[in-house]
Design a protein around this motif. Sequence first.
Motif, PDB file in Angstrom:
ATOM      1  N   PRO A  26      -2.808   4.173 -12.995  1.00  0.00           N
ATOM      2  CA  PRO A  26      -2.450   4.878 -11.766  1.00  0.00           C
ATOM      3  C   PRO A  26      -3.496   4.644 -10.695  1.00  0.00           C
ATOM      4  CG  PRO A  26      -3.257   6.412 -13.430  1.00  0.00           C
ATOM      5  CD  PRO A  26      -3.091   5.084 -14.115  1.00  0.00           C
ATOM      6  N   ARG A  27      -3.041   4.515  -9.482  1.00  0.00           N
ATOM      7  CA  ARG A  27      -3.938   4.268  -8.361  1.00  0.00           C
ATOM      8  C   ARG A  27      -3.876   5.437  -7.392  1.00  0.00           C
ATOM      9  NH1 ARG A  27      -1.492  -0.632  -9.549  1.00  0.00           N
ATOM     10  NH2 ARG A  27      -2.889  -2.382  -9.904  1.00  0.00           N
ATOM     11  N   ARG A  28      -5.041   5.858  -6.926  1.00  0.00           N
ATOM     12  CA  ARG A  28      -5.102   6.892  -5.917  1.00  0.00           C
ATOM     13  C   ARG A  28      -5.085   6.223  -4.550  1.00  0.00           C
ATOM     14  NH1 ARG A  28      -9.900  10.817  -8.362  1.00  0.00           N
ATOM     15  NH2 ARG A  28      -8.793  11.406 -10.275  1.00  0.00           N
ATOM     16  N   ALA A  29      -4.165   6.646  -3.724  1.00  0.00           N
ATOM     17  CA  ALA A  29      -4.010   5.993  -2.419  1.00  0.00           C
ATOM     18  C   ALA A  29      -4.289   6.999  -1.313  1.00  0.00           C
ATOM     19  CB  ALA A  29      -2.599   5.438  -2.275  1.00  0.00           C
ATOM     20  N   THR A  30      -5.244   6.671  -0.457  1.00  0.00           N
ATOM     21  CA  THR A  30      -5.467   7.451   0.748  1.00  0.00           C
ATOM     22  C   THR A  30      -4.449   7.021   1.787  1.00  0.00           C
ATOM     23  OG1 THR A  30      -7.010   5.836   1.644  1.00  0.00           O
ATOM     24  CG2 THR A  30      -7.922   7.564   0.211  1.00  0.00           C
ATOM     25  N   ALA A  31      -4.399   7.771   2.889  1.00  0.00           N
ATOM     26  CA  ALA A  31      -3.459   7.408   3.952  1.00  0.00           C
ATOM     27  C   ALA A  31      -3.779   6.022   4.501  1.00  0.00           C
ATOM     28  CB  ALA A  31      -3.513   8.455   5.060  1.00  0.00           C
ATOM     29  N   ARG A  32      -5.071   5.723   4.647  1.00  0.00           N
ATOM     30  CA  ARG A  32      -5.452   4.404   5.173  1.00  0.00           C
ATOM     31  C   ARG A  32      -5.085   3.305   4.190  1.00  0.00           C
ATOM     32  NH1 ARG A  32     -11.509   3.736   7.214  1.00  0.00           N
ATOM     33  NH2 ARG A  32     -10.672   5.329   8.629  1.00  0.00           N
ATOM     34  N   ALA A  33      -5.313   3.541   2.904  1.00  0.00           N
ATOM     35  CA  ALA A  33      -4.964   2.537   1.899  1.00  0.00           C
ATOM     36  C   ALA A  33      -3.452   2.336   1.824  1.00  0.00           C
ATOM     37  CB  ALA A  33      -5.499   2.963   0.534  1.00  0.00           C
ATOM     38  N   ALA A  34      -2.702   3.436   1.969  1.00  0.00           N
ATOM     39  CA  ALA A  34      -1.247   3.318   1.933  1.00  0.00           C
ATOM     40  C   ALA A  34      -0.745   2.497   3.113  1.00  0.00           C
ATOM     41  CB  ALA A  34      -0.619   4.708   1.948  1.00  0.00           C
ATOM     42  N   THR A  35      -1.346   2.700   4.291  1.00  0.00           N
ATOM     43  CA  THR A  35      -0.955   1.913   5.466  1.00  0.00           C
ATOM     44  C   THR A  35      -1.273   0.443   5.270  1.00  0.00           C
ATOM     45  OG1 THR A  35      -1.336   3.814   6.903  1.00  0.00           O
ATOM     46  CG2 THR A  35      -1.289   1.639   7.945  1.00  0.00           C
ATOM     47  N   ALA A  36      -2.462   0.162   4.719  1.00  0.00           N
ATOM     48  CA  ALA A  36      -2.839  -1.231   4.466  1.00  0.00           C
ATOM     49  C   ALA A  36      -1.902  -1.870   3.450  1.00  0.00           C
ATOM     50  CB  ALA A  36      -4.281  -1.299   3.966  1.00  0.00           C
ATOM     51  N   ALA A  37      -1.544  -1.116   2.397  1.00  0.00           N
ATOM     52  CA  ALA A  37      -0.626  -1.662   1.391  1.00  0.00           C
ATOM     53  C   ALA A  37       0.740  -1.943   1.996  1.00  0.00           C
ATOM     54  CB  ALA A  37      -0.502  -0.673   0.235  1.00  0.00           C
ATOM     55  N   TRP A  38       1.193  -1.058   2.884  1.00  0.00           N
ATOM     56  CA  TRP A  38       2.482  -1.261   3.545  1.00  0.00           C
ATOM     57  C   TRP A  38       2.465  -2.542   4.379  1.00  0.00           C
ATOM     58  CZ3 TRP A  38       3.683  -0.786   8.924  1.00  0.00           C
ATOM     59  CH2 TRP A  38       5.053  -0.786   9.205  1.00  0.00           C
ATOM     60  N   ARG A  39       1.355  -2.774   5.080  1.00  0.00           N
ATOM     61  CA  ARG A  39       1.253  -3.987   5.898  1.00  0.00           C
ATOM     62  C   ARG A  39       1.236  -5.242   5.027  1.00  0.00           C
ATOM     63  NH1 ARG A  39      -3.447  -1.754  10.007  1.00  0.00           N
ATOM     64  NH2 ARG A  39      -2.069  -0.466  11.330  1.00  0.00           N
ATOM     65  N   TRP A  40       0.522  -5.181   3.900  1.00  0.00           N
ATOM     66  CA  TRP A  40       0.482  -6.327   3.006  1.00  0.00           C
ATOM     67  C   TRP A  40       1.851  -6.602   2.394  1.00  0.00           C
ATOM     68  CZ3 TRP A  40      -2.664 -10.156   2.876  1.00  0.00           C
ATOM     69  CH2 TRP A  40      -3.998  -9.994   3.251  1.00  0.00           C
ATOM     70  N   ARG A  41       2.606  -5.552   2.128  1.00  0.00           N
ATOM     71  CA  ARG A  41       3.947  -5.754   1.572  1.00  0.00           C
ATOM     72  C   ARG A  41       4.868  -6.428   2.594  1.00  0.00           C
ATOM     73  NH1 ARG A  41       5.092  -3.831  -3.289  1.00  0.00           N
ATOM     74  NH2 ARG A  41       3.582  -2.442  -4.271  1.00  0.00           N
ATOM     75  N   ILE A  42       4.708  -6.093   3.848  1.00  0.00           N
ATOM     76  CA  ILE A  42       5.477  -6.775   4.887  1.00  0.00           C
ATOM     77  C   ILE A  42       5.057  -8.245   4.963  1.00  0.00           C
ATOM     78  CG2 ILE A  42       5.887  -6.917   7.365  1.00  0.00           C
ATOM     79  CD1 ILE A  42       5.780  -3.908   7.485  1.00  0.00           C
ATOM     80  N   ALA A  43       3.743  -8.475   4.927  1.00  0.00           N
ATOM     81  CA  ALA A  43       3.248  -9.854   4.982  1.00  0.00           C
ATOM     82  C   ALA A  43       3.734 -10.671   3.791  1.00  0.00           C
ATOM     83  CB  ALA A  43       1.720  -9.851   5.026  1.00  0.00           C
ATOM     84  N   ALA A  44       3.920 -10.013   2.639  1.00  0.00           N
ATOM     85  CA  ALA A  44       4.320 -10.724   1.424  1.00  0.00           C
ATOM     86  C   ALA A  44       5.677 -11.377   1.557  1.00  0.00           C
ATOM     87  CB  ALA A  44       4.307  -9.769   0.232  1.00  0.00           C
ATOM     88  N   TRP A  45       6.564 -10.816   2.379  1.00  0.00           N
ATOM     89  CA  TRP A  45       7.859 -11.489   2.583  1.00  0.00           C
ATOM     90  C   TRP A  45       7.941 -12.196   3.932  1.00  0.00           C
ATOM     91  CZ3 TRP A  45      10.695 -10.119   6.784  1.00  0.00           C
ATOM     92  CH2 TRP A  45      10.521  -8.845   7.321  1.00  0.00           C
ATOM     93  N   LEU A  46       7.227 -11.691   4.930  1.00  0.00           N
ATOM     94  CA  LEU A  46       7.334 -12.271   6.269  1.00  0.00           C
ATOM     95  C   LEU A  46       6.667 -13.640   6.362  1.00  0.00           C
ATOM     96  CD1 LEU A  46       8.292 -11.878   9.153  1.00  0.00           C
ATOM     97  CD2 LEU A  46       6.132 -10.702   9.659  1.00  0.00           C
ATOM     98  N   LEU A  47       5.458 -13.774   5.810  1.00  0.00           N
ATOM     99  CA  LEU A  47       4.741 -15.045   5.909  1.00  0.00           C
ATOM    100  C   LEU A  47       5.435 -16.169   5.129  1.00  0.00           C
ATOM    101  CD1 LEU A  47       1.010 -13.882   5.818  1.00  0.00           C
ATOM    102  CD2 LEU A  47       2.444 -14.462   7.790  1.00  0.00           C
ATOM    103  N   PRO A  48       5.901 -15.936   3.886  1.00  0.00           N
ATOM    104  CA  PRO A  48       6.659 -17.009   3.219  1.00  0.00           C
ATOM    105  C   PRO A  48       7.921 -17.404   3.969  1.00  0.00           C
ATOM    106  CG  PRO A  48       5.911 -15.402   1.623  1.00  0.00           C
ATOM    107  CD  PRO A  48       5.606 -14.827   2.962  1.00  0.00           C
ATOM    108  N   ALA A  49       8.607 -16.421   4.565  1.00  0.00           N
ATOM    109  CA  ALA A  49       9.807 -16.749   5.337  1.00  0.00           C
ATOM    110  C   ALA A  49       9.461 -17.617   6.531  1.00  0.00           C
ATOM    111  CB  ALA A  49      10.496 -15.459   5.787  1.00  0.00           C
ATOM    112  N   ALA A  50       8.376 -17.274   7.234  1.00  0.00           N
ATOM    113  CA  ALA A  50       7.973 -18.059   8.400  1.00  0.00           C
ATOM    114  C   ALA A  50       7.544 -19.460   7.995  1.00  0.00           C
ATOM    115  CB  ALA A  50       6.827 -17.345   9.125  1.00  0.00           C
ATOM    116  N   LEU A  51       6.815 -19.574   6.888  1.00  0.00           N
ATOM    117  CA  LEU A  51       6.369 -20.881   6.419  1.00  0.00           C
ATOM    118  C   LEU A  51       7.557 -21.747   6.018  1.00  0.00           C
ATOM    119  CD1 LEU A  51       4.089 -22.802   5.646  1.00  0.00           C
ATOM    120  CD2 LEU A  51       3.942 -21.646   3.427  1.00  0.00           C
TER     121      LEU A  51
END
Length: 368
Positions: A26-51
């Motif tokens: 289990p991982r403890r997520a702060t609000a800042r960490a949750a926001t960063a994870a959300w951004r990385w999840r977007i990048a995980a599909w957006l960058l491969p699509a763009a490439l």
Amino acid sequence: MMDADTMVLPRLGDAAVEDPWGEDRPRRATARAATAAWRWRIAAWLLPAALTGALGVARITASAPSAGELATRRAITSPWPGIGAALTGDEVALGPYHLFLRGWAALFGAADLALRVPSLLAMIGAAALVGALAARIATPAAGLAAGAIFAVLPTSIRYAQEAQPYALAVFAAVLATWLLVPALDRPALRRLMPYAGAVLLLGLCQPVALLLLAGHGWIVLAFRRRVAVRWLAAVVLGLLPAAALLAAGLRDGGHLASGVRPGAAVLAATPGDLFGVAVLGGVLAGLALFSLPLRYAAAICTAWALVPALGLLALAQAAPVWSAANLLFTVPAWAVLGGVALSRARVAGAVAVLALVALLAVADQLPW
């Protein structure tokens, strides 16, 4: 065997031994960490699509139409044969695709670029879903790596630039698997119905790609047997239209798919044909080994990569259907397994392997 996220291997004491990468802790997520994870999840599909889009658009009209594309052009520009004849032609797998492309050409024309755009869009969507799937079952880093691997593979670029149904089948296979994960964890009707729709799309794009369901079935029986009946009901619902179309076409003398009987030479050439470069197949197979043990997340893509290939090999003993193109829908599974493995490595090592994959892929594209 009880439903669990680990297969028949027993626990051997400390959880750190069984879960060496800490993926189940289990991982403890702060609000800042949750926001960063959300951004990385977007990048995980957006960058491969763009490439994928950038690589697919480059030189999309440079190559002359292949024999398959010329056959497609003839099929969609010939006089209207009626919907029955259009759907059940000589090759049953191509009927729905030709019908779709006939409507597409009526809207956008029948130039080479116009006919190749649906394949390009399908591969872009497939790359996005590869990244999203790897991020869902592992981490956003795995999603980025998996999406990048898939985007640079020579066969991904090639079939993004061909007016053939294979790219659409790849998209449907990734979509079905992406929808399978939440459907098995929480098998509500609102999750199973989209999965049934993806199965229908897969069957219409490439009937032989329905071998993917054998891999999905193995996952259900091994890990989620309590939802087997509901999963099977969704599969039957998605299969019925494709099965009816397939039966009608075969009854009228059509054949399932183009291919050959798999001799030793043909099987030896398959990795090179499937990944564009035989060495790339070896690299991805090696990375896949590091996705083990067969935990639930890795097993999803392991079954996707291997079970349909074994099924096609068995089917090819009765009919000449073996070809790399008919296995193209398994390539995303290898990319996800590779991405999961790289996400466990040090950054420098992961970057070096990605650079090697890109170098091999680029070398295949260069004229010699």
